[in-house]
Design a protein around this motif. Structure first.
Motif, PDB file in Angstrom:
ATOM      1  N   ARG A 180      -9.336   1.713  -1.979  1.00  7.75           N
ATOM      2  CA  ARG A 180      -9.335   0.723  -3.057  1.00  7.75           C
ATOM      3  C   ARG A 180     -10.758   0.447  -3.543  1.00  7.75           C
ATOM      4  NH1 ARG A 180      -4.809  -3.920  -2.757  1.00  7.75           N
ATOM      5  NH2 ARG A 180      -3.009  -2.553  -2.878  1.00  7.75           N
ATOM      6  N   HIS A 188       0.833  -1.212   0.000  1.00  5.49           N
ATOM      7  CA  HIS A 188       0.000   0.000   0.000  1.00  5.49           C
ATOM      8  C   HIS A 188       0.863   1.255   0.000  1.00  5.49           C
ATOM      9  CE1 HIS A 188      -3.645  -2.294   0.859  1.00  5.49           C
ATOM     10  NE2 HIS A 188      -2.875  -3.039   1.629  1.00  5.49           N
ATOM     11  N   TYR A 196      -0.149   5.347  -1.147  1.00  4.11           N
ATOM     12  CA  TYR A 196      -1.068   6.261  -1.835  1.00  4.11           C
ATOM     13  C   TYR A 196      -0.694   7.696  -1.470  1.00  4.11           C
ATOM     14  CZ  TYR A 196      -3.486   1.816  -1.279  1.00  4.11           C
ATOM     15  OH  TYR A 196      -3.775   0.489  -1.234  1.00  4.11           O
ATOM     16  N   LYS A 219      -5.742   9.413  -0.528  1.00  6.81           N
ATOM     17  CA  LYS A 219      -6.689   8.291  -0.381  1.00  6.81           C
ATOM     18  C   LYS A 219      -8.133   8.772  -0.566  1.00  6.81           C
ATOM     19  CE  LYS A 219      -5.198   5.958   3.430  1.00  6.81           C
ATOM     20  NZ  LYS A 219      -4.072   5.971   4.160  1.00  6.81           N
ATOM     21  N   TYR A 238      -4.504  -4.102  -7.918  1.00  3.79           N
ATOM     22  CA  TYR A 238      -5.775  -4.701  -7.512  1.00  3.79           C
ATOM     23  C   TYR A 238      -6.917  -4.376  -8.454  1.00  3.79           C
ATOM     24  CZ  TYR A 238      -6.507   0.046  -5.885  1.00  3.79           C
ATOM     25  OH  TYR A 238      -6.627   1.411  -5.834  1.00  3.79           O
ATOM     26  N   ARG A 294      -7.354   2.216   3.872  1.00  2.00           N
ATOM     27  CA  ARG A 294      -6.803   1.676   2.616  1.00  2.00           C
ATOM     28  C   ARG A 294      -7.880   0.910   1.839  1.00  2.00           C
ATOM     29  NH1 ARG A 294      -1.290  -0.679   5.419  1.00  2.00           N
ATOM     30  NH2 ARG A 294      -0.067   1.239   5.247  1.00  2.00           N
ATOM     31  N   CYS A 354     -11.915   3.239  -5.813  1.00  2.00           N
ATOM     32  CA  CYS A 354     -11.258   3.158  -7.128  1.00  2.00           C
ATOM     33  C   CYS A 354     -11.878   2.034  -7.955  1.00  2.00           C
ATOM     34  CB  CYS A 354      -9.753   2.909  -6.977  1.00  2.00           C
ATOM     35  SG  CYS A 354      -8.896   4.276  -6.202  1.00  2.00           S
ATOM     36  N   VAL A 379     -11.979  -6.437  -3.506  1.00  2.00           N
ATOM     37  CA  VAL A 379     -10.959  -5.683  -2.767  1.00  2.00           C
ATOM     38  C   VAL A 379     -10.387  -6.529  -1.624  1.00  2.00           C
ATOM     39  CG1 VAL A 379     -10.564  -3.622  -1.341  1.00  2.00           C
ATOM     40  CG2 VAL A 379     -11.887  -3.455  -3.445  1.00  2.00           C
TER      41      VAL A 379
END
Ligand SMILES: [Zn+2]
Length: 277
Positions: free
Chosen positions: A84, A47, A49, A52, A124, A80, A87, A115
């Protein structure tokens, strides 16, 4: 005029020096990353970013009710996961079929499954998957002219699910039957084939190891006798993986106790090192 030319020359050399230094640092980290991966069979980092994305409170409430995995994560893990998830939701098209009324809850819980399974992987987004098609219940498939609860179609880049069966998979968390986990495992598996990114390399290496383990007839006999892993797993190697991942997520402790070598391989492939796994 001469001073201007000298000034420009110094600036040009400065820019080139900075660019080269950045390139050397980048290549150095890339090399370290590759060395770490080959030694430890897992990525050096997962991870990272700069920024976020967040979920709304309503979305978090739905996730809190529907995803035990999300609930077990630390607060850092949750943020996190939320990034994800957002996204993933932005990237995929969710298409309801027949009379299915698509709601935010459906999108969130389906995306949360993907996820969760890819949470130990650096990449991912699963480019092999573009569309998620949702039927209210079992649907007729023209591929083999039978009713299906779910399927992953790499040609159409589509994962197809019966919501009724998807929901049933999550309503009982420890019966080792979970349609969403099964179909997303197929998508992750096929996505890893012929790709060279870290997650795919770890996954493919682990899968080769898993196939080597299955050459051990004694172990295969033990698995069949145990009734822990359902018979459908022995249809082919793709189904074996999708079925054992259902067991891995739903009964990790029992899995680890009964088949530690197999458990370790799945743990390695998905780089699952969180939430009690
Ligand atoms: Zn399958």
């Amino acid at each position: 005029m001469v001073e201007e030319e000298v000034g420009f020359g110094v600036l040009f050399v400065g820019v080139i020096t900075v660019a080269l230094s950045l390139l050397i640092v980048f290549l150095f980290f890339k090399m370290l990353d590759a060395v770490y991966l080959s030694w430890f069979k897992r990525p050096a980092w997962v991870h990272f970013y700069l920024y976020k994305k967040k979920l709304s409170n309503d979305q978090k409430a739905i996730l809190g009710k529907g995803s035990g995995f999300y609930n077990r994560l630390s607060s850092v893990g949750k943020s996190r996961f939320e990034h994800r998830l957002q996204c993933f939701l932005n990237d995929k098209e969710f298409i309801p079929r027949q009379d299915f009324v698509l709601k935010e809850e459906h999108r969130l819980l389906i995306a949360a499954t993907a996820v969760m399974l890819t949470f130990g992987m650096r990449k991912y987004m699963l480019p092999i998957l573009e569309k998620i098609i949702i039927y209210p219940k079992e649907f007729y498939s023209t591929i083999d002219e039978r009713y299906h609860k779910g399927e992953f179609n790499p040609r159409l880049k589509a994962l197809v699910l019966s919501w009724k069966d998807f929901e049933e998979g999550f309503s009982i968390e420890d019966d080792n039957l979970n349609l969403g986990i099964h179909e997303f495992t197929h998508a992750i598996h096929l996505n890893s084939i012929n790709r060279s990114d870290t997650a795919s390399a770890v996954f493919s290496d682990g899968f080769s190891g898993l196939l080597r383990l299955l050459r051990n007839e004694h172990l295969v006999e033990e698995i069949k006798k145990s009734n822990f892993i359902r018979d459908y797993a022995f249809t082919n190697e793709f189904e074996f993986l999708a079925v054992v991942v259902e067991n891995f997520i739903e009964s990790p402790l029992e899995f680890k106790r009964q088949f530690p070598s197999l458990y370790k391989k799945i743990q390695q492939m998905f780089n699952f090192r969180f939430a009690g796994y």
